[in-house]
Design a protein around this motif. Structure first.
Motif, PDB file in Angstrom:
ATOM      1  N   UNK A   1     -10.601   5.864   9.295  1.00 16.73           N
ATOM      2  CA  UNK A   1     -10.653   5.582  10.737  1.00 16.73           C
ATOM      3  C   UNK A   1     -10.970   6.816  11.580  1.00 16.73           C
ATOM      4  N   UNK A   2     -11.170   7.968  10.959  1.00 16.28           N
ATOM      5  CA  UNK A   2     -11.491   9.165  11.730  1.00 16.28           C
ATOM      6  C   UNK A   2     -10.271  10.033  11.959  1.00 16.28           C
ATOM      7  N   UNK A   3     -10.518  11.298  12.146  1.00 18.31           N
ATOM      8  CA  UNK A   3      -9.463  12.303  12.257  1.00 18.31           C
ATOM      9  C   UNK A   3      -8.593  12.075  13.491  1.00 18.31           C
ATOM     10  N   UNK A   4      -7.346  11.717  13.280  1.00 23.31           N
ATOM     11  CA  UNK A   4      -6.433  11.414  14.379  1.00 23.31           C
ATOM     12  C   UNK A   4      -5.865  12.674  15.044  1.00 23.31           C
ATOM     13  N   UNK A   5      -6.092  13.823  14.450  1.00 22.15           N
ATOM     14  CA  UNK A   5      -5.668  15.063  15.098  1.00 22.15           C
ATOM     15  C   UNK A   5      -6.371  15.263  16.430  1.00 22.15           C
ATOM     16  N   UNK A   6      -7.564  14.694  16.573  1.00 19.46           N
ATOM     17  CA  UNK A   6      -8.370  14.898  17.772  1.00 19.46           C
ATOM     18  C   UNK A   6      -7.607  14.497  19.036  1.00 19.46           C
ATOM     19  N   UNK A   7      -6.933  13.354  19.007  1.00 16.68           N
ATOM     20  CA  UNK A   7      -6.223  12.894  20.190  1.00 16.68           C
ATOM     21  C   UNK A   7      -4.717  13.030  20.129  1.00 16.68           C
TER      22      UNK A   7
END
Length: 736
Positions: free
Chosen positions: A654-660
């Motif tokens: 689902x994509x890198x959740x660290x971003x948000x």
């Protein structure tokens, strides 16, 4: 559990503070040429600048702050420049000049560096707010690449200034333009830049709303993405957080590309206000546009501010006004140090006249950033244009629909996006490469203003941007897929993020009314944590401590957010791997097409691999594994990710959740000492992880990134789930 002590944080755009003791050491250096050509040379304000009465007003020696200062109590000395001079006895060459001044809460003085009476450096002190803890502290600013010749006269000028915030003697208090020293460091052009680790970003300057200017330049030729970008920037500037941004926009800043120009004066008026004040039209009247931009830029530079160019097009127009600025007497070192041109698009560069692009890169601080057409991946440096950016492109039609909806209470944004939609419909834009003709959004140019204004975690995706700046229409709802949920976390690896993320996941399930869906939870799933060959490692003592805190917090979170009636137990994989494996195996074996098992992979995949290996082969096809980071997928000691896939499961990356969700601490301030014990506990665990100390990259950060996988599942999973949640999204769901 250790006692949590949260240090006082000073959030500021100030540069690195220099301690007084460090200054005293530097003051002992000599200003005569060194035998080592790479040695720094320091000139002390009080000792080496013997001529202190050369300006419109005199300096005095402020012994309490070891500085030269202006006596602003004398009314006539206000808003005039004092000047002090010395001789540069170093070797001829190019130098980075580090200027040490004294912070002052009652004003932001303007400082000028002169070489042989020519101004080569300008800087206005940063606004530190009314903060006694930051008042009267040494602070630095660097002017880079100043060319000096032995024997040059070096001068510093400053002017007293008031910000009108502190009442004093019937008026307001004034800052006295205090400064302490000037240090000259030879530029080593052979020095290679340090290689960045995957989670690192290069150092950068930051936009200051109290002194800087944003110049937003749009080509609008031939792609309609500029129309969306104009509406997006107009939506941003209407937000209270950005109300003090000084800006001017330019229409028609195009280069050598073919295609039709998209004229949009009404949209520019809506977004930026009155023509020839908030925006100018270079397509209609280039000479007038050049005059306006050159004048605005010159005025900001003269006041010690920086100019940030959102190059949402080509750089031909930028070259023209830069040339006019320099021809008008602005020193090239000021242009280089104080003008930042931000370009996100390689295509824009190829459609700029080559000589113009080379000129802009040479004369300014030119920043290449990622293009906004793909999701940020901190772990992937391949093809990166220095700085990461969000993905501001999405084919979904819900974004425009929610922007123009009558239910959208953000009326200004609603008008902007309605006008943008009308323009695009009128011209019949149908480019096959764009998502816009089919109702999607592409405001990828806006990643430049996102970067310039340092929005970071506030708008890390289309969803985050829309929620913050564009619409009040609810974008997320509770609509989980069918099936049960299992959570496998590590937490005993170097990164402590699971300590904060685990209670957040429990809280989300509670507030969504989905506690009965949780059927497995295990922690410390790094089965051999000392095999980690990375830069960041954990020792045996800290790994054992982590096991303990994870087990304790899991039990307490279940008590606070439960009951979880279908959760048989929770397991420490390092202590009871067999039981943890069997529990997950049982959950897998109970899976059917009507009741699949979703596994949140918040750590190494080995436990999942062992459970799949033991499970009934017919049940494996009904297992769906959610992952957000290859640092988990590829870190197995006993199973590769390909082996996991070979079991026949379905994966969701689902994509890198660290971003948000790896954020500064302040977005979670609302949870501290909350009356709801569960919410207060979440803050406590986020704070524990921040202070854990095993890895440096979590200092001053609250990180619940693994909880982003739970949020995605709750809000729809593969049927429209939000895969770019922010701390604000977490707050909304935890308090619903």
């Amino acid at each position: 559990m250790k006692k949590i002590l949260i240090p006082l944080l000073l959030t500021s755009t100030l540069a690195t503070t220099v301690s007084c003791s460090a200054k005293d050491k530097l003051s002992q250096q000599s200003s005569i040429p060194s035998a080592n050509p790479a040695a720094s040379i320091m000139l002390d304000a009080s000792k080496d600048f013997n001529q202190t009465n050369l300006g419109d007003v005199p300096y005095y020696q402020d012994k309490n702050n070891d500085s030269l200062a202006i006596d602003a109590r004398v009314l006539e000395y206000r808003n005039l420049f004092a000047k002090a001079s010395s001789t540069f006895n170093g070797l001829t060459g190019e130098y980075d000049v580090t200027f040490t001044y004294v912070t002052e809460e009652d004003g932001e003085p303007l400082y000028r560096l002169l070489v042989n009476n020519q101004v080569v450096g300008l800087y206005r002190a940063d606004y530190i707010q009314l903060d006694k803890n930051r008042d009267l502290k040494p602070n630095t600013h660097v002017w880079k690449g100043i060319r000096l010749t032995q024997g040059d006269t070096i001068s510093v000028e400053s002017a007293a200034h008031t910000n009108g915030r502190i009442p004093e003697h019937g008026g307001t208090a004034w800052a006295r333009g205090r400064w302490q020293q000037v240090e000259f460091t030879p530029v080593n052009k052979k020095q290679t830049k340090p290689k960045l680790r995957p989670h690192q970003q290069p150092k950068r300057e930051y936009f200051s709303q109290h002194k800087d200017l944003l110049v937003a330049q749009f080509d609008s030729k031939p792609d309609a993405d500029d129309i969306h970008a104009i509406a997006a920037l107009g939506s941003m500037l209407a937000h209270p957080d950005l109300a003090k941004v000084n800006y001017v926009a330019v229409a028609g800043a195009f280069g050598i590309q073919d295609g039709e120009y998209i004229d949009s004066p009404e949209l520019f008026k809506l977004a930026f206000g009155k023509e020839n004040l908030g925006w100018t039209d270079a397509n209609k009247n280039k000479a007038n546009a050049l005059s306006l931009i050159t004048s605005r830029v010159r005025a900001v530079l003269k006041q010690g501010g920086n100019v940030w160019v959102q190059e949402a097009g080509q750089s031909d127009f930028t070259r023209d006004w830069l040339e006019a600025l320099i021809a008008g007497g602005m020193h090239q070192s000021i242009v280089k140090n104080n003008i930042f041109v931000v370009q996100h698009s390689k295509w824009n560069e190829t459609k700029t006249t080559p000589e113009d692009l080379a000129y802009v890169k040479q004369k300014t601080s030119y920043m290449a950033i990622n293009d906004g057409n793909e999701a940020m991946k901190e772990f992937n440096h391949h093809g990166r244009r220095v700085f990461l950016t969000p993905m501001y492109v999405d084919p979904d039609t819900k974004w425009i629909a929610s922007a123009v909806s009558e239910d959208n209470n953000k009326q200004h944004a609603r008008k902007l996006w309605q006008e943008a939609t009308n323009i695009i419909d009128k011209i019949g834009f149908d480019a096959h490469y764009s998502v816009i003709p089919k109702g999607g959004v592409d405001f990828s140019d806006t990643v430049e203003s996102w970067w310039i204004l340092n929005l970071g975690h506030r708008a890390p995706s289309v969803h985050g941007f829309w929620d913050r700046y564009v619409t009040s229409v609810e974008l997320d709802s509770i609509k989980p897929p069918k099936g049960r949920i299992a959570v496998v976390i590590d937490g005993n690896s170097p990164d402590p993020d699971d300590v904060g993320a685990t209670p957040v996941m429990f809280g989300l399930l509670n507030q969504a009314g989905l506690t009965d869906r949780l059927v497995h939870l295990s922690h410390s799933c790094d089965l051999d944590p000392f095999k980690n060959k990375g830069v960041q490692r954990i020792d045996a003592k800290n790994e054992l401590r982590r096991q303990g805190i994870l087990h304790q917090l899991t039990g307490e979170a279940i008590s606070l957010f439960g009951p979880f009636k279908n959760l048989r137990n929770f397991y420490n994989c390092r202590v009871d791997q067999t039981a943890a494996t069997q529990d997950l195996t049982d959950a897998i074996n109970n899976s059917t097409a009507a009741d699949p098992l979703w596994i949140i992979e918040a750590g190494e995949p080995d436990l999942i691999g062992y459970a799949l290996e033991l499970a009934n082969p017919s049940a494996r096809q009904h297992v769906k594994i959610i992952s957000h980071h290859p640092a988990n997928d590829n870190s197995g000691d006993y199973f590769t990710w390909q082996q996991i896939l070979d079991f026949g499961i379905t994966q969701y990356q689902i994509g890198d959740q660290n971003v948000g969700l790896q954020t500064p601490m302040y977005p979670w301030d609302w949870a501290k000492e909350h009356s709801n014990k569960g919410i207060a506990f979440i803050w406590k665990m986020l704070a524990y992880a921040e202070q854990d100390g095993v890895v440096a990259f979590q200092t001053n950060k609250f990180d619940c990134s693994d909880a982003g996988m739970m949020y995605w599942w709750i809000t729809g999973a593969d049927n429209g789930g939000n895969n770019s949640a922010t701390a604000d999204d977490m707050k909304d769901m935890l308090l619903r």
